[in-house]
Design a protein around this motif. Sequence first.
Motif, short mmCIF file in Angstrom:
data_model
loop_
_atom_site.label_atom_id
_atom_site.label_comp_id
_atom_site.label_asym_id
_atom_site.label_seq_id
_atom_site.Cartn_x
_atom_site.Cartn_y
_atom_site.Cartn_z
N LYS A 17 0.84 -1.21 0.00
CA LYS A 17 0.00 0.00 0.00
C LYS A 17 0.87 1.25 0.00
N ASN A 18 1.94 1.22 0.79
CA ASN A 18 2.85 2.37 0.83
C ASN A 18 3.51 2.60 -0.53
N LEU A 19 3.96 1.52 -1.14
CA LEU A 19 4.61 1.64 -2.44
C LEU A 19 3.62 2.10 -3.51
N HIS A 110 15.85 6.13 -6.41
CA HIS A 110 16.54 5.28 -5.43
C HIS A 110 15.65 4.97 -4.23
N PHE A 111 14.78 5.90 -3.87
CA PHE A 111 13.81 5.64 -2.82
C PHE A 111 12.86 4.51 -3.24
N GLU A 112 12.40 4.57 -4.49
CA GLU A 112 11.53 3.51 -5.01
C GLU A 112 12.27 2.17 -5.09
N ILE A 113 13.51 2.20 -5.51
CA ILE A 113 14.31 0.97 -5.58
C ILE A 113 14.39 0.34 -4.20
N ALA A 114 14.67 1.14 -3.18
CA ALA A 114 14.74 0.62 -1.82
C ALA A 114 13.40 0.03 -1.39
N GLY A 115 12.32 0.71 -1.75
CA GLY A 115 10.99 0.20 -1.41
C GLY A 115 10.70 -1.15 -2.05
N TYR A 116 11.04 -1.27 -3.34
CA TYR A 116 10.82 -2.55 -4.02
C TYR A 116 11.71 -3.65 -3.47
N LYS A 117 12.95 -3.33 -3.13
CA LYS A 117 13.85 -4.35 -2.57
C LYS A 117 13.33 -4.84 -1.22
N SER A 118 12.85 -3.93 -0.40
CA SER A 118 12.30 -4.31 0.90
C SER A 118 11.05 -5.17 0.73
N LEU A 135 6.97 -7.64 -8.72
CA LEU A 135 7.83 -6.67 -8.04
C LEU A 135 9.21 -6.59 -8.69
N GLN A 136 9.72 -7.72 -9.13
CA GLN A 136 11.03 -7.73 -9.81
C GLN A 136 10.96 -6.93 -11.11
N GLN A 137 9.85 -7.04 -11.82
CA GLN A 137 9.69 -6.28 -13.06
C GLN A 137 9.70 -4.78 -12.77
N SER A 138 8.96 -4.37 -11.75
CA SER A 138 8.93 -2.95 -11.40
C SER A 138 10.30 -2.48 -10.91
N LEU A 139 10.96 -3.30 -10.12
CA LEU A 139 12.29 -2.95 -9.63
C LEU A 139 13.24 -2.72 -10.80
#
Length: 174
Positions: A17-19, A110-118, A135-139
């Motif tokens: 939801k946050n992402l 980079h904020f989004e990348i961190a969110g997807y990795k988490s 999620l991997q596709q979006s990352l």
Amino acid sequence: MPASQDTIRDLFITGAKNLHAVEKQALSIMTPQVKRIEHYPEVADQLHRHIAETEQQIQRLDDILAEFDTGGSALKDAGLSLSGSMAAIVHSVAGDEILKNSFANYAFEHFEIAGYKSLLTLAEDGTFSKATSLLQQSLAEEQRMAQWLDEALPTITRRYAELYSEGGSSTAKV
């Protein structure tokens, strides 16, 4: 002691939801930027491409959340969209708008990348395999955009300096 599956599930849903709200915020940042760009066609092209990707990322998050019988948070989506719009407005009055937007976009990617990795970590721990591939596709898309910004920043900066020297800050902004 490792987290329980219920805890992982709850954290995953909250993170998704946050992402989702972060991606809505990204749209509210990029959309006004792309409308104002005149002198940086390569930036406009990348923003158009990434806006389309971001819309797909939101759809993927909607699909993931639907698997858990829930959806994005209207309050979080609205709040972050508003803050993104405000950031775009603040940058639009800056003499070096294109540079400030580029810096902010670089940081935001980079904020989004961190969110997807988490979120991917939680998906893997929770064995949410359907979510993992989405999620991997979006990352990967976020990483591509961050890489493009990293490589383009020197060119954008030089173009800004060139336009500034030709006609002042009002010509160089966007």
